[in-house]
Design an enzyme around this catalytic site. Sequence first.
Site, mmCIF file in Angstrom:
data_model
loop_
_atom_site.group_PDB
_atom_site.id
_atom_site.type_symbol
_atom_site.label_atom_id
_atom_site.label_comp_id
_atom_site.label_asym_id
_atom_site.label_seq_id
_atom_site.Cartn_x
_atom_site.Cartn_y
_atom_site.Cartn_z
ATOM 1 N N TYR A 68 -0.339 13.036 10.729
ATOM 2 C CA TYR A 68 -1.080 13.074 10.468
ATOM 3 C C TYR A 68 -1.567 14.887 10.492
ATOM 4 C CZ TYR A 68 -2.569 9.060 8.299
ATOM 5 O OH TYR A 68 -2.771 7.779 7.633
ATOM 6 N N ARG A 71 0.735 16.806 8.144
ATOM 7 C CA ARG A 71 0.212 16.489 7.151
ATOM 8 C C ARG A 71 -1.189 17.414 7.583
ATOM 9 N NH1 ARG A 71 -1.215 10.599 5.247
ATOM 10 N NH2 ARG A 71 -2.081 12.639 3.353
ATOM 11 N N GLN A 103 -9.040 9.998 -4.553
ATOM 12 C CA GLN A 103 -8.634 8.991 -3.408
ATOM 13 C C GLN A 103 -8.049 9.945 -2.593
ATOM 14 O OE1 GLN A 103 -5.167 6.267 -5.142
ATOM 15 N NE2 GLN A 103 -6.034 7.233 -7.414
ATOM 16 N N ASN A 104 -8.368 11.612 -2.783
ATOM 17 C CA ASN A 104 -7.322 12.269 -1.929
ATOM 18 C C ASN A 104 -8.515 12.296 -0.635
ATOM 19 O OD1 ASN A 104 -5.433 12.729 -3.468
ATOM 20 N ND2 ASN A 104 -6.240 14.516 -4.768
ATOM 21 N N VAL A 105 -7.362 12.755 -0.226
ATOM 22 C CA VAL A 105 -8.551 13.497 2.053
ATOM 23 C C VAL A 105 -8.418 14.531 2.012
ATOM 24 C CG1 VAL A 105 -7.209 10.575 2.109
ATOM 25 C CG2 VAL A 105 -6.204 12.727 3.181
ATOM 26 N N HIS A 121 -10.568 7.303 -0.036
ATOM 27 C CA HIS A 121 -9.539 7.517 1.240
ATOM 28 C C HIS A 121 -9.696 7.775 2.693
ATOM 29 C CE1 HIS A 121 -6.616 5.284 -1.733
ATOM 30 N NE2 HIS A 121 -8.059 4.670 -2.354
ATOM 31 N N CYS A 132 -14.025 2.282 19.444
ATOM 32 C CA CYS A 132 -15.636 2.334 19.692
ATOM 33 C C CYS A 132 -16.268 2.939 17.733
ATOM 34 C CB CYS A 132 -16.628 2.995 20.206
ATOM 35 S SG CYS A 132 -16.277 5.005 20.649
ATOM 36 N N CYS A 154 -15.602 6.155 25.600
ATOM 37 C CA CYS A 154 -14.125 4.017 25.727
ATOM 38 C C CYS A 154 -13.151 4.783 26.339
ATOM 39 C CB CYS A 154 -14.412 3.317 24.789
ATOM 40 S SG CYS A 154 -13.547 3.871 22.758
HETATM 41 N N1 APR Z 1 -0.078 17.317 -11.690
HETATM 42 C C1 APR Z 1 -0.108 15.984 -11.951
HETATM 43 N N2 APR Z 1 0.609 15.010 -11.810
HETATM 44 C C2 APR Z 1 1.487 15.131 -10.772
HETATM 45 C C3 APR Z 1 1.724 16.309 -10.811
HETATM 46 C C4 APR Z 1 1.593 17.788 -10.244
HETATM 47 N N3 APR Z 1 1.464 18.850 -10.625
HETATM 48 N N4 APR Z 1 2.937 15.998 -9.690
HETATM 49 C C5 APR Z 1 3.027 14.587 -9.507
HETATM 50 N N5 APR Z 1 2.051 14.531 -9.970
HETATM 51 C C6 APR Z 1 1.904 12.735 -9.979
HETATM 52 C C7 APR Z 1 2.495 11.943 -9.896
HETATM 53 O O1 APR Z 1 3.569 11.632 -11.408
HETATM 54 C C8 APR Z 1 2.554 10.472 -9.585
HETATM 55 O O2 APR Z 1 2.213 9.159 -10.333
HETATM 56 O O3 APR Z 1 0.683 12.438 -9.279
HETATM 57 C C9 APR Z 1 0.599 10.880 -9.117
HETATM 58 C C10 APR Z 1 1.683 10.909 -7.669
HETATM 59 O O4 APR Z 1 0.651 9.002 -6.712
HETATM 60 P P1 APR Z 1 1.457 9.083 -5.044
HETATM 61 O O5 APR Z 1 2.299 9.910 -4.927
HETATM 62 O O6 APR Z 1 1.487 7.286 -5.575
HETATM 63 O O7 APR Z 1 -0.436 9.760 -5.194
HETATM 64 P P2 APR Z 1 -1.299 8.164 -5.234
HETATM 65 O O8 APR Z 1 -1.750 7.664 -6.646
HETATM 66 O O9 APR Z 1 -2.591 9.639 -4.702
HETATM 67 O O10 APR Z 1 -2.322 7.541 -4.341
HETATM 68 C C11 APR Z 1 -2.644 6.761 -4.405
HETATM 69 O O11 APR Z 1 -1.687 5.732 -1.599
HETATM 70 O O12 APR Z 1 -1.042 6.417 -0.386
HETATM 71 C C12 APR Z 1 -1.822 5.665 -1.068
HETATM 72 O O13 APR Z 1 -4.119 6.494 0.499
HETATM 73 C C13 APR Z 1 -2.875 6.997 -1.088
HETATM 74 O O14 APR Z 1 -4.276 7.660 -1.955
HETATM 75 C C14 APR Z 1 -3.388 7.608 -1.898
HETATM 76 C C15 APR Z 1 -2.494 6.328 -2.554
#
Ligand code: APR
Length: 252
Positions: A68, A71, A103-105, A121, A132, A154
């Site tokens: 983390y 990232r 879904q992005n953090v 997420h 805690c 804690c």
């Molecule tokens: N523009 C648009 N889409 C893109 C680009 C771009 N420049 N580059 C890659 N992608 C697409 C890929 O083709 C893929 O389909 O983005 C998607 C990313 O998919 P994942 O890596 O699976 O990410 P996500 O869908 O957000 O994952 C969902 O999984 O690991 C967990 O909690 C985590 O929120 C995450 C969840």
Amino acid sequence: MDDLIKQAADVLRNAQHVVCTTGAGVSAESGVSTFRDAETGHWAKFNPEDLASQRGFAANPGLVWRWYMERLYGSTVVARPNPGHDALAQLEKIVSKFTLVTQNVDTLHEQAGSTNVIHLHGNIGHFYCNACRTDYELRDEDRSADTPPLCPVCTGMIRPGVVWFGEQLPTAEINRAWEAAESCDVILVVGTSGVVYPAAHIPFLAKEHGARIIDVNPDHDTIASIADLFLQGPSGEILPQVLATMADGIIS
Ligand code: APR
């Protein structure tokens, strides 16, 4: 593709309520790595579910903490919104009602100016005690630590404020996202592989309630097969073209 861009612009321009659901792909052009595109370097041999989970954290808290911190400080903190984020912030100003579910953090949508953002997420920049749940303010020395800091209340281990595999999504955010999906007439899906539920259900729920689906992704993802319009390409290029075409339509 030009015709698809124009069709998408027309659909969005005439929409009453647009829901946009985004995944890691919308941040890819900001240098934030996605989950299922092959990660480069040290993390390539790990499965995110072995890191982003209570099981993974209990088994190797130091490895999870380092993942983390890398990232957060390797890309998320230094990342800046790309033209795809900017286009979505502009879209929010144009359509009569707009809800952004991510879904992005990371906070790149907010940095680009989006306001009505639902984080399903969580947020990688928030921290709390895994035992805690007391909130924790990250200290500089924590960034390079090999193990998670301990809770001052804690002595439990501190963890990032993201939803891990097997954990419940925040109820209020899920309810808001479901309500929006059920009431929108257009859903714009951007940069998600559509494989992680319950977030992946949102486009299907919107379609069940009569919404039209626009999908933006370089790859043929799971949503492309049910989309009314599939715009194949990177969102940082596609979305600005859609917004420019919408603006042309308004001017003429
Ligand atoms: N523009 C648009 N889409 C893109 C680009 C771009 N420049 N580059 C890659 N992608 C697409 C890929 O083709 C893929 O389909 O983005 C998607 C990313 O998919 P994942 O890596 O699976 O990410 P996500 O869908 O957000 O994952 C969902 O999984 O690991 C967990 O909690 C985590 O929120 C995450 C969840």
